[in-house]
Every structure is written in structure tokens, then in C-alpha cells.
Write an enzyme that holds these catalytic residues in place. Structure first.
Site, PDB file in Angstrom:
ATOM      1  N   THR A   1     -16.555  21.869 -27.495  1.00  0.00           N
ATOM      2  CA  THR A   1     -16.708  22.535 -28.710  1.00  0.00           C
ATOM      3  C   THR A   1     -16.822  21.879 -29.748  1.00  0.00           C
ATOM      4  O   THR A   1     -15.956  21.526 -30.394  1.00  0.00           O
ATOM      5  CB  THR A   1     -15.562  23.922 -28.779  1.00  0.00           C
ATOM      6  OG1 THR A   1     -14.231  23.150 -28.417  1.00  0.00           O
ATOM      7  CG2 THR A   1     -15.793  24.690 -27.800  1.00  0.00           C
TER       8      THR A   1
ATOM      9  N   ARG B   1     -19.877  10.212 -28.335  1.00  0.00           N
ATOM     10  CA  ARG B   1     -20.004  11.434 -29.049  1.00  0.00           C
ATOM     11  C   ARG B   1     -19.016  11.720 -30.131  1.00  0.00           C
ATOM     12  O   ARG B   1     -17.724  11.481 -29.877  1.00  0.00           O
ATOM     13  CB  ARG B   1     -20.219  12.564 -28.249  1.00  0.00           C
ATOM     14  CG  ARG B   1     -21.264  12.534 -27.244  1.00  0.00           C
ATOM     15  CD  ARG B   1     -21.217  13.629 -26.121  1.00  0.00           C
ATOM     16  NE  ARG B   1     -19.774  13.486 -25.287  1.00  0.00           N
ATOM     17  CZ  ARG B   1     -19.375  14.458 -24.489  1.00  0.00           C
ATOM     18  NH1 ARG B   1     -20.064  15.629 -24.466  1.00  0.00           N
ATOM     19  NH2 ARG B   1     -18.225  14.166 -23.995  1.00  0.00           N
TER      20      ARG B   1
ATOM     21  N   ASP C   1     -21.734  21.937 -13.277  1.00  0.00           N
ATOM     22  CA  ASP C   1     -22.340  21.338 -14.685  1.00  0.00           C
ATOM     23  C   ASP C   1     -23.949  21.613 -14.512  1.00  0.00           C
ATOM     24  O   ASP C   1     -24.695  21.361 -13.550  1.00  0.00           O
ATOM     25  CB  ASP C   1     -21.921  19.920 -14.680  1.00  0.00           C
ATOM     26  CG  ASP C   1     -22.066  19.525 -16.140  1.00  0.00           C
ATOM     27  OD1 ASP C   1     -21.016  19.231 -16.851  1.00  0.00           O
ATOM     28  OD2 ASP C   1     -23.281  19.451 -16.902  1.00  0.00           O
TER      29      ASP C   1
ATOM     30  N   VAL D   1     -12.902  16.070 -19.674  1.00  0.00           N
ATOM     31  CA  VAL D   1     -11.718  17.081 -19.331  1.00  0.00           C
ATOM     32  C   VAL D   1     -12.136  17.564 -18.005  1.00  0.00           C
ATOM     33  O   VAL D   1     -11.226  17.693 -17.109  1.00  0.00           O
ATOM     34  CB  VAL D   1     -11.650  18.071 -20.331  1.00  0.00           C
ATOM     35  CG1 VAL D   1     -10.654  19.155 -20.114  1.00  0.00           C
ATOM     36  CG2 VAL D   1     -11.411  17.316 -21.824  1.00  0.00           C
TER      37      VAL D   1
ATOM     38  N   CYS E   1     -11.541  16.025 -30.556  1.00  0.00           N
ATOM     39  CA  CYS E   1     -10.471  16.895 -30.910  1.00  0.00           C
ATOM     40  C   CYS E   1      -9.957  16.807 -32.208  1.00  0.00           C
ATOM     41  O   CYS E   1      -9.995  17.377 -32.975  1.00  0.00           O
ATOM     42  CB  CYS E   1      -9.077  16.280 -29.857  1.00  0.00           C
ATOM     43  SG  CYS E   1      -9.546  17.066 -28.143  1.00  0.00           S
TER      44      CYS E   1
ATOM     45  N   THR F   1     -11.413  24.051 -26.345  1.00  0.00           N
ATOM     46  CA  THR F   1     -10.752  24.253 -27.818  1.00  0.00           C
ATOM     47  C   THR F   1     -11.401  25.261 -28.818  1.00  0.00           C
ATOM     48  O   THR F   1     -12.845  25.001 -29.252  1.00  0.00           O
ATOM     49  CB  THR F   1     -10.427  22.704 -28.416  1.00  0.00           C
ATOM     50  OG1 THR F   1      -9.870  22.090 -27.750  1.00  0.00           O
ATOM     51  CG2 THR F   1      -9.779  23.152 -29.959  1.00  0.00           C
TER      52      THR F   1
END
Length: 485
Positions: free
Chosen positions: A136, A382, A86, A68, A311, A171
Site C-alpha cells: 500500500t 522501491r 501473485d 511480506v 512502512c 497497511t
């Protein structure tokens, strides 16, 4: 008090210290600032942060450069000065070499962009508009794992300068930005939210692996702690979002909008998965039923499948966690989650049943899984639920061969201790599980798939078509043991 000097050097916690620049301090034009009660405050009468970003006098930072954050950084770099931060040094080195490990924008776009990639957190002090786009995930018990976003807040707080705006894209459930992230920013920076810096929230809607629905083409929901902040955030995003922005009335509303978007999809997919289970028991092809039902104008076009990723497979747990804190136990949302979480086991069980029908001894069976990522044409492994198929087959004494032409092999080994097989390893198998609809796997012909099997009659060959990639009637007519959701 006399007039503010023309050029001030500021400590990042906001004191006026004079004109000589030192490490850990930054110089900014005085018109942005006024002295109020011994601190430096933003002056609303002078030019705003948006104008300075457009004029390249101020920088945007992206905290988190994954699937993202990296595309956002690249997109903004076409309009502004961007620092891409990062904590993963190896990832930063790849970006600096012009390599896109996510395959979201491609190597050429990385090479051509002007993003200043770094793992040095002190570089964040050079920016005053920060976008936090870290993952998250959920813990094994399905409770929210907020450690990435809280850790990012601590890093950013240590390097936050007065007059900054921090926008979270991760999120979260309603309340996290204001109730959990802001206190960390204040503690680490020594600054006060609302006085020395402002916050906002703009949920990410990028669809990994999707070349059509991108940052630029999806309406962006934005929110801010006050109208001035909301206006600046909206204008900054309008620099790159061609589809426009929607100004949510509060940060909590924007947070809630994100989690229900994916919860809605999760529930609809769960309904399709439950229908698939029912119709399989009836001997009815689910795909044929859906094609017939779809002729009605208001039928929702969802299909059964394995739900993974960051998500749809995660966000519902954030919402239900917060609901339970408030004393409400979800019924529909968690019911859908249970169905979807169980689909990997369901696919594995039907693989076993079809091996039995083909008179193949289970413990000696050779089973190959084609595709491992959480979705097609995306290297991210993941939270893939294909791992559930793998583990369930292991329970029956089968160690499947796993091939994925797209997946990040190092990531898969790190996450699951799994080493992928090569395409040459896929031979003499009893069963094929087509788990992910990668373009490369869609191109496989019946002759190509047949080459993976043992030299036995077709009724001894099991094909488990999870994504419905193949022509069911063709394979059944040829005598294969064919099954799909």
C-alpha cells in the site's frame, strides 16, 4: 426441505446446484453447510475452518507474494495446504524454479516448501482462508495509493466461495478493510459479508532483511469482525507464530495499531535527524552525543538516517490523510515527515560543501554512491530515499556512479530508469557516499575505499558516511574530508 445431500457442488456465489462438478465450481463436504432462505450458510455446530485447515481438508491462500506475503506462505506451508497467488507471472516462474528474488527465506527454502505458486486467479476458489498481503504505497502527492489492495479485493471477490474468511495484512488507515474492501468483495462475489463470508485484519510486522525478527518471532496482532471469526483467525496464525497472538478488540483498532507503530519510529528518527542538523552546525559529532546520552536507562536508542521503504516512510501519510478527512491537520506527524523527506537533499548538499572544501570543481566531480536499497541487506529498491541523493547531485551537474551488491537491478531500472555500475567502475572518484549499511560494504577497509579515489592527497578525498560505518577519528586523522549524519 429434505436433508442436505452428502456431497454438494457449489457455485462460488453460493447456490446449491447438485452433484456434478463443473469448471468454476467446487465440491465441499455437506456438514459445513445448511440451507437458509435458498442460500448455503455456515453451520456453527459442525467443525470449524481452523480444524479443516489443520486436517488439510481446506487450503490457505496468500494473495501477494512479495517481501511480506512470500515468507508467510512458506511458513504456513509447513502446517497447511497453501496456494501462493501473485499477478506477476515472472515472479511466479522464479518461485516455481526455486528462486527467491526477495532473499527473505532463500532459494533452498523455496525449493523445499510445498506452496502451490500460481498466477491463475481461479485457483483461489480452492481456498477458504485468504490472506491479502499486497503493498500500500503513496502517490507522488503523499496521498494513499490503495489501488493494489482494492485490486486484490476485486480479484479475490471474483473467486470467493461461501464460508470463507478474508484477512487483510496490508497497511491501511482505520476503516479501509470494512468500508472499502468489503463492498468490493460483496460486489464481485455476489455474497454478503457476515452471512456468506467473514473478514479480519492482522497487520504485517515482518521486517525485510531482518533474520531475527520474523513472522514466527514477532507477536501477531489479529482481529475479526466477530468473536467466532477472531477465534478462528487467532488459531490459524498460532500455527506458525511462536511468539503468540494479541487479539485486538476490533478491526479498526488493529489497523490503527499498525500505522502508529511506524509513525512513532518516524517521529523519533526525525528528532534524531533534526539533532544531527543542529549538531553539525555546532561542529559536534552527533554519534558521540548519542553515545553519551544513551548511558541513561530510559534514553530511546534511535539514530539519524534516511527513511525509506514501505512502512516508516509511508504509514504516517495514511494516518494523516484519514485525520484530514475528519478535519484535523496533523502537526507532529507531518513535521517529522517533512524533516525525514528532506534528508536526501541534506546529504547531497553536504557532499557538495565538502567537495568545495577539497577544492574540487563541482561540475567535473566524480561521485560514487555505495548502496541504493531502502535498507541494509535487502534487495528492495522501491521507495528508497537514496534516489533523493542521486537526484539532488544531478541538480548540481553531477551524474553519480551507483553501486549496490544486493539491490534488484531490474527493479531499480524499472522504478527509476537507473542502471547500476559495477565495482570495477568505481575508480578515480572525488567523493564516496556510503549510503546503505550492507554487510558487503561494512567489510570495506580504508585501503579498499582508498582504491576507489583518484591518486591525490587525502585532503582532496571526500567521504560521506551516511550510516556511520567508518571510524570517524581514523579518517579525520588521515586527512580525509569526512562527514556523517
Amino acid at each position: 426441505m429434505g436433508p442436505v445431500p452428502k456431497l454438494l457442488t457449489l457455485k462460488y456465489w453460493g447456490e446449491c446446484i447438485g452433484e456434478e462438478g463443473k469448471r468454476g465450481k467446487r465440491t465441499v463436504p455437506a456438514p459445513w453447510w445448511s440451507i437458509e432462505e435458498g442460500r448455503i450458510a455456515l453451520s456453527s455446530e459442525n467443525r470449524n475452518l481452523y480444524e479443516d485447515i489443520v486436517g488439510r481438508r481446506e487450503k490457505i491462500s496468500l494473495v501477494g507474494l512479495g517481501y511480506v506475503g512470500m515468507p508467510i506462505a512458506v511458513s504456513f506451508s509447513k502446517k497447511a495446504e497453501v496456494i501462493g497467488f501473485d499477478i506477476n507471472q515472472s515472479k511466479i516462474e522464479l518461485y516455481q524454479q526455486g528462486i527467491d528474488p526477495t532473499r527473505e527465506v532463500g532459494n533452498e527454502a523455496i525449493k523445499a516448501c510445498s506452496v502451490d505458486f500460481t498466477s491463475d486467479e481461479s485457483r483461489l476458489r480452492e481456498a477458504r482462508f485468504h490472506i491479502v498481503a499486497v503493498p500500500t504505497p503513496v502517490n507522488p502527492d503523499h496521498t494513499p495509493d490503495l489501488s493494489p489492495v482494492l485490486g486484490a479485493s476485486a480479484i479475490l471477490g471474483r473467486n470467493l466461495v461461501p464460508g470463507s474468511i478474508v484477512v487483510y495484512e496490508s497497511t491501511v488507515y482505520p476503516g479501509v478493510t470494512e468500508e472499502l474492501c468489503v463492498p468490493i468483495l460483496e460486489r464481485e462475489s455476489g455474497l454478503k459479508c457476515g452471512r456468506d463470508f467473514k473478514i479480519g485484519y492482522s497487520p504485517e510486522r515482518i521486517n525485510p532483511g531482518d533474520k531475527v525478527h520474523r513472522l514466527e518471532t514477532i507477536v501477531k496482532v489479529v482481529s475479526g469482525m466477530d468473536e467466532e471469526t477472531l477465534d478462528i483467525i487467532a488459531k490459524v496464525y498460532e500455527l506458525v507464530v511462536e511468539a503468540g497472538v494479541f487479539r485486538a478488540e476490533s478491526i479498526k483498532v488493529a489497523e490503527a495499531a499498525k500505522v502508529i507503530e511506524n509513525s512513532q519510529r518516524d517521529i523519533n528518527i526525525a528528532f534524531m535527524n533534526e539533532l544531527s542538523i543542529i549538531f553539525n552546525k555546532m561542529g559536534i559529532d552527533t554519534r558521540a552525543v548519542l553515545e553519551a546520552a544513551a548511558t541513561k536507562w530510559n534514553f530511546l536508542n534511535f539514530t539519524p538516517g534516511i527513511v525509506g521503504g514501505h512502512c516508516i516512510g509511508v504509514d504516517p501519510y495514511y494516518l494523516t490523510y484519514k485525520a484530514e478527512q475528519l478535519g484535523y491537520h496533523s502537526q507532529i506527524i507531518l513535521s517529522g515527515r517533512r524533516i525525514n523527506d528532506d534528508m536526501g537533499r541534506y546529504v547531497a548538499e553536504n557532499t557538495i560543501k565538502n567537495l568545495v572544501r577539497a577544492d574540487i570543481p563541482i561540475k567535473k566531480a566524480r561521485v560514487a554512491i555505495l548502496g541504493f536499497t531502502f535498507k541494509e541487506n535487502c534487495p528492495d529498491t522501491r521507495n528508497t530515499r537514496v534516489i533523493d541523493i542521486f537526484r539532488e547531485l544531478n541538480e548540481y551537474g553531477i551524474v553519480p556512479l551507483v553501486f549496490d551488491p544486493v539491490a534488484d537491478a531490474d527493479e531499480a531500472h524499472h522504478e527509476y530508469g537507473l542502471r547500476f555500475n559495477t565495482i570495477d567502475d568505481i575508480k578515480d572518484v572525488d567523493a564516496l557516499v556510503l549510503a546503505v549499511a550492507h554487510d558487503e560494504l561494512r567489510e570495506l577497509t580504508r585501503e579498499g575505499l582508498d582504491g576507489f579515489f583518484k591518486d591525490v592527497p587525502n585532503h582532496c578525498k571526500v567521504v560521506i558516511d551516511v550510516k556511520g560505518l567508518l571510524n570517524r577519528k581514523e579518517y579525520e586523522a588521515a586527512g580525509y574530508q569526512y562527514w556523517r549524519l
